[in-house]
Scaffold this motif. Sequence first.
Motif, PDB file in Angstrom:
ATOM      1  N   VAL A 188      61.263  38.557  64.636  1.00 26.76           N
ATOM      2  CA  VAL A 188      61.706  38.937  65.978  1.00 26.76           C
ATOM      3  C   VAL A 188      60.516  39.405  66.813  1.00 26.76           C
ATOM      4  CG1 VAL A 188      63.091  40.613  67.256  1.00 26.76           C
ATOM      5  CG2 VAL A 188      64.038  39.496  65.242  1.00 26.76           C
ATOM      6  N   CYS A 212      78.864  31.632  60.710  1.00 22.32           N
ATOM      7  CA  CYS A 212      77.429  31.857  60.903  1.00 22.32           C
ATOM      8  C   CYS A 212      76.695  31.071  59.824  1.00 22.32           C
ATOM      9  CB  CYS A 212      77.097  33.343  60.834  1.00 22.32           C
ATOM     10  SG  CYS A 212      75.351  33.696  61.084  1.00 22.32           S
ATOM     11  N   PRO A 257      73.976  40.737  63.624  1.00 25.31           N
ATOM     12  CA  PRO A 257      72.878  40.998  62.677  1.00 25.31           C
ATOM     13  C   PRO A 257      73.381  40.925  61.235  1.00 25.31           C
ATOM     14  CG  PRO A 257      73.690  43.070  63.539  1.00 25.31           C
ATOM     15  CD  PRO A 257      74.493  41.982  64.212  1.00 25.31           C
ATOM     16  N   ILE A 304      64.425  35.514  63.495  1.00 30.49           N
ATOM     17  CA  ILE A 304      65.165  34.694  64.441  1.00 30.49           C
ATOM     18  C   ILE A 304      65.842  33.565  63.682  1.00 30.49           C
ATOM     19  CG2 ILE A 304      64.941  33.111  66.401  1.00 30.49           C
ATOM     20  CD1 ILE A 304      64.686  35.978  67.219  1.00 30.49           C
ATOM     21  N   ARG A 305      67.152  33.376  63.946  1.00 33.95           N
ATOM     22  CA  ARG A 305      67.907  32.306  63.297  1.00 33.95           C
ATOM     23  C   ARG A 305      67.989  31.106  64.242  1.00 33.95           C
ATOM     24  NH1 ARG A 305      71.454  36.708  62.472  1.00 33.95           N
ATOM     25  NH2 ARG A 305      73.010  35.748  63.852  1.00 33.95           N
ATOM     26  N   GLN A 353      67.881  40.892  59.893  1.00 36.57           N
ATOM     27  CA  GLN A 353      67.862  41.320  61.298  1.00 36.57           C
ATOM     28  C   GLN A 353      66.466  41.192  61.913  1.00 36.57           C
ATOM     29  OE1 GLN A 353      68.992  45.379  61.953  1.00 36.57           O
ATOM     30  NE2 GLN A 353      69.581  45.064  64.079  1.00 36.57           N
ATOM     31  N   THR A 370      71.140  29.994  66.329  1.00 37.87           N
ATOM     32  CA  THR A 370      71.575  30.597  67.596  1.00 37.87           C
ATOM     33  C   THR A 370      71.106  29.818  68.814  1.00 37.87           C
ATOM     34  OG1 THR A 370      69.624  32.037  67.672  1.00 37.87           O
ATOM     35  CG2 THR A 370      71.568  32.885  66.550  1.00 37.87           C
ATOM     36  N   LYS A 420      60.748  31.082  58.434  1.00 37.42           N
ATOM     37  CA  LYS A 420      61.286  32.056  59.363  1.00 37.42           C
ATOM     38  C   LYS A 420      60.228  32.490  60.363  1.00 37.42           C
ATOM     39  CE  LYS A 420      60.409  36.133  56.443  1.00 37.42           C
ATOM     40  NZ  LYS A 420      61.027  37.295  55.791  1.00 37.42           N
ATOM     41  N   CYS A 478      70.802  37.664  67.421  1.00 35.89           N
ATOM     42  CA  CYS A 478      70.324  37.951  66.061  1.00 35.89           C
ATOM     43  C   CYS A 478      70.232  39.442  65.769  1.00 35.89           C
ATOM     44  CB  CYS A 478      68.948  37.310  65.847  1.00 35.89           C
ATOM     45  SG  CYS A 478      68.967  35.509  65.781  1.00 35.89           S
ATOM     46  N   GLU A 526      77.606  28.987  64.903  1.00 41.27           N
ATOM     47  CA  GLU A 526      76.167  29.144  64.745  1.00 41.27           C
ATOM     48  C   GLU A 526      75.643  28.200  63.666  1.00 41.27           C
ATOM     49  OE1 GLU A 526      74.644  33.187  64.614  1.00 41.27           O
ATOM     50  OE2 GLU A 526      73.126  32.547  63.167  1.00 41.27           O
ATOM     51  N   SER A 560      69.029  34.193  72.263  1.00 38.29           N
ATOM     52  CA  SER A 560      68.927  33.927  70.828  1.00 38.29           C
ATOM     53  C   SER A 560      68.466  35.177  70.086  1.00 38.29           C
ATOM     54  CB  SER A 560      67.965  32.766  70.572  1.00 38.29           C
ATOM     55  OG  SER A 560      66.658  33.091  71.003  1.00 38.29           O
ATOM     56  N   CYS A 561      67.543  35.924  70.687  1.00 33.73           N
ATOM     57  CA  CYS A 561      67.087  37.186  70.083  1.00 33.73           C
ATOM     58  C   CYS A 561      68.209  38.220  70.094  1.00 33.73           C
ATOM     59  CB  CYS A 561      65.867  37.685  70.839  1.00 33.73           C
ATOM     60  SG  CYS A 561      65.151  39.211  70.195  1.00 33.73           S
TER      61      CYS A 561
END
Length: 922
Positions: free
Chosen positions: A245, A475, A325, A332-333, A329, A336, A242, A320, A200, A316-317
């Motif tokens: 989500v 990660c 997580p 969204i990263r 959490q 991914t 960032k 995460c 990741e 991707s969601c």
Amino acid sequence: MTLFFKDSKIGEESALFIYRKKDGKDAKATTLIVRPPIIGRFSEKWGRNSYPLHLSKWSQIVPSDGGSNLETTILLASHHKNVARSKPYNTLGREIIAKRADWDFSFSVNGGFSYFSLYWDWLEDVLSRCKHLLDVTHLYSAIFASLFTYDYDENLMKAFCECWSSSTNTLHTSVGEISITPWDLFVLGGLPCTGAFYDEVVPNAQELDGINDQGRPYLPYSCRYLFLAYHHLQNRLKRQGKVSVRDWITFWYRGNNKYPAPRKPARWTTIPKCSQNPLGEIKEHGPWLDKEHGVFADLQVEGDLKEETYLSALLSCWLCIFVFPIKDQNSIRPGTFKIASSIANGRSFGLASPVLASIYRGLNTISSSPTPSKSGASFAIHYVYAWVGHFFRSNRLTHDKPSDALMTKYSGVGYASPFNEFSARKHIRNATNFLWHRTAFKKNYDQTFIDNDRLSIQNFDYFMSLRSGYLSLRCEDQHIVEPYSPHRFSRRFGFHQDIPGDLKEEIHTGSLKDLCQFYQSFTRCNTDSKILISAFATDFVSRVRHSYKQWWERVCGNDFTKGTDLLADIASFPVKLVTSNKPQRGKRELQDLYIPQPLSKFARRRLEDGNHSKDSSQHNEVTCSQGTKSPFVVPVRDAIKISEEEVCNDLGSNWRHSKSPMEGVDPENSINHAHLFANSESSISKPSAKSSDLRRCKFADVGTSSKFPIETERAPLPSLQPTKPPEVSVFQAKAHISSVRRKGASMLGDVLLNRLSNLSVDTILPQAEVHEIYSGVESFGVDPQHLRENVDKYCEGIADYLKMKESLNKRPSPVILSQRQTEVEFLLSEASQKKASLKTELDAVKLRMVDLKTELVQLEQSLSQIETHQVEQDNIVQDLEEQLEEVKFAPVLEDQDIEALEKIRVLLEDNRSSLKDLKWMS
């Protein structure tokens, strides 16, 4: 909408800059940190890992150390020492009793899956539209599992964490060690065990824009659309750094919200009427609606990439919030996106081992913290909730529908069974209700798995879970390495438990090369190594070697007697932490306030004993199998060598076979998982239960045997006296030939009789070889009829005995019947409770129906009255309508009429004034 990518730096770190203008003068550029990849075009090329080494055989048959002539099969390990420690292992429970840790009245862990608005609606839509793409990567059931929430009982999870040891990555109970395996995550969560390494990281601009020699992009084009959406949301929401989500979900899914947020019931002892989760019914999707198509229009996604991009966004969601997580959490990263787009494009990734690495790290963080509820551990703990519910039977079942991801059975709000402080700790620490066989490989015969290209995928995944190694996870900037030691809980796979060895080297992080090579070593296939999988049985809890029971009793002390009561009392009345002069982790001496030192007296007795060898006194080792040299040796620091003569007491009822009725065969599990164990017969041999005896009982070669030498008679040498003429001796050649033939025939018969006398009554010689002996006897001119009659009669008796035994073995034993009866009674009790609950609901519905009937009569009367009033009201309405028409067509008073009227009034007033002066009489 077009984006442009550029590689640059922020300080000393490489970064990806995302612009909307090609000249890079966009003031709203998105910047993301870029780290070197482990997989892909721009990763370094590392060779195969050589550590830990792979064994040619991962199992070994050793003599039983219980005083019988039986043999047992143990599981071996490749990266452990040949000695085992005799000091207690550190656990959170011991720390709490020693007043060095405290729960602070709550259990709280980051990472448990929770409700997100519109996620379930979006997920159902994706599962319906993209099932064919998910089937390619075998992720459908794993993603389907996120269609539910997973509850837990706080006291039970506290008890679980109190028994977890960060030194061994196992759960310590009164009957030995237990742990989670990659195979468990596959069976419960549908996570694939094999595939590419989960890496990741954010890719650089070259990887995003570049193409290979064949003109294909290095990354799927859907990956660009994910970065495009991320950049768009950052600029729209004006939040650099960032994207939440919730914003990500609402951007991609434009449908309606069908599912409200679940709410916990007021009373935990009440069985919920519904799970408050989706039903799991994936309906057929229709064509894209205009509002649903809007997201693709905004991003200018090409028509043939819609489904792939749509699936990539959800993956991707999912990664995460449900699988990893391990950070924020709620965000969204971008790291991914590379993995998600590759999965949607058909590439498989091995998720079971990195998820297990994160679970181990999270549990170790909790168990090592002085305040576990504030440890900050973040991992997918819902897999642990499902694992506890599945193996400890601590959850009510939500449904009985078969599913590849069994964890869905333990989903729903309020379905975790309630426990108090004492019952929770007793339930976990005594392991009386632990079902060892839940995910065991269920076959009625012994098998030998050979790791070659003919082994099926499911069988290799199971094989891989039996090998020791290191689990790794990367990660972004987190590098996680955790040891995996299945030989410490080998009973779960049907092996006999031997004394386990400690690690040769404790590794908890590593370089990119280490992470990659640990994963390659753990998932390596076609090693041609072998392992014996014993036939399925129900005596998992009692499959321990005598030496292991002695060792475990010494290591645990009275953790599971006095310790259970103390922990329950402390949970009810927490104590103040003792924090002064706390030693560093790994250097702490375990001298608990309540625990006596059970080894000190034993050690003094050993030191006073002058009969033990110098080697044992110098090395202080505990070996795994007495009198057997093996590449697997049991690691123990500062241990004292254990022998059978030094055992004071056995462990008691915890080691008995029939301790718990829960340890029988689970019918639902064996039925639901039958399809998982379809294997390639070409790579699996099926010896009988006595295959080891057959291997040792190969027929001897009579012609080369030195066990029965032929003695020949020699004639005495003639005397060399010249005074007497030589005498003629009678040699009697025929008699000697006859004697030799009879001896040869006798030897062949003795070979056969000796072989039969040495064989177990459960074994029979091949008839072809027996007849060869008969023919050999006849070749010496001796009639073997008497030998044939007796041997054939004996073989017929053995054959009849084996047939009878096979017939009787099909009948269940009283223990198994008792276990089945107990389990059925348990299910009957649950069904009866449910039946009683349904009867109560039915009575309530009937009462409600009576009330509704009375209300119906009243409503009918009211209806008649209303109809009468309605007729009257119709007449009134009609009159009013007529009046309204008259009003509409009535003449209207206009301004000019008012002016004329006013003129007339003025004129009349003038006339009225003139009346006063009127002289009407002359």
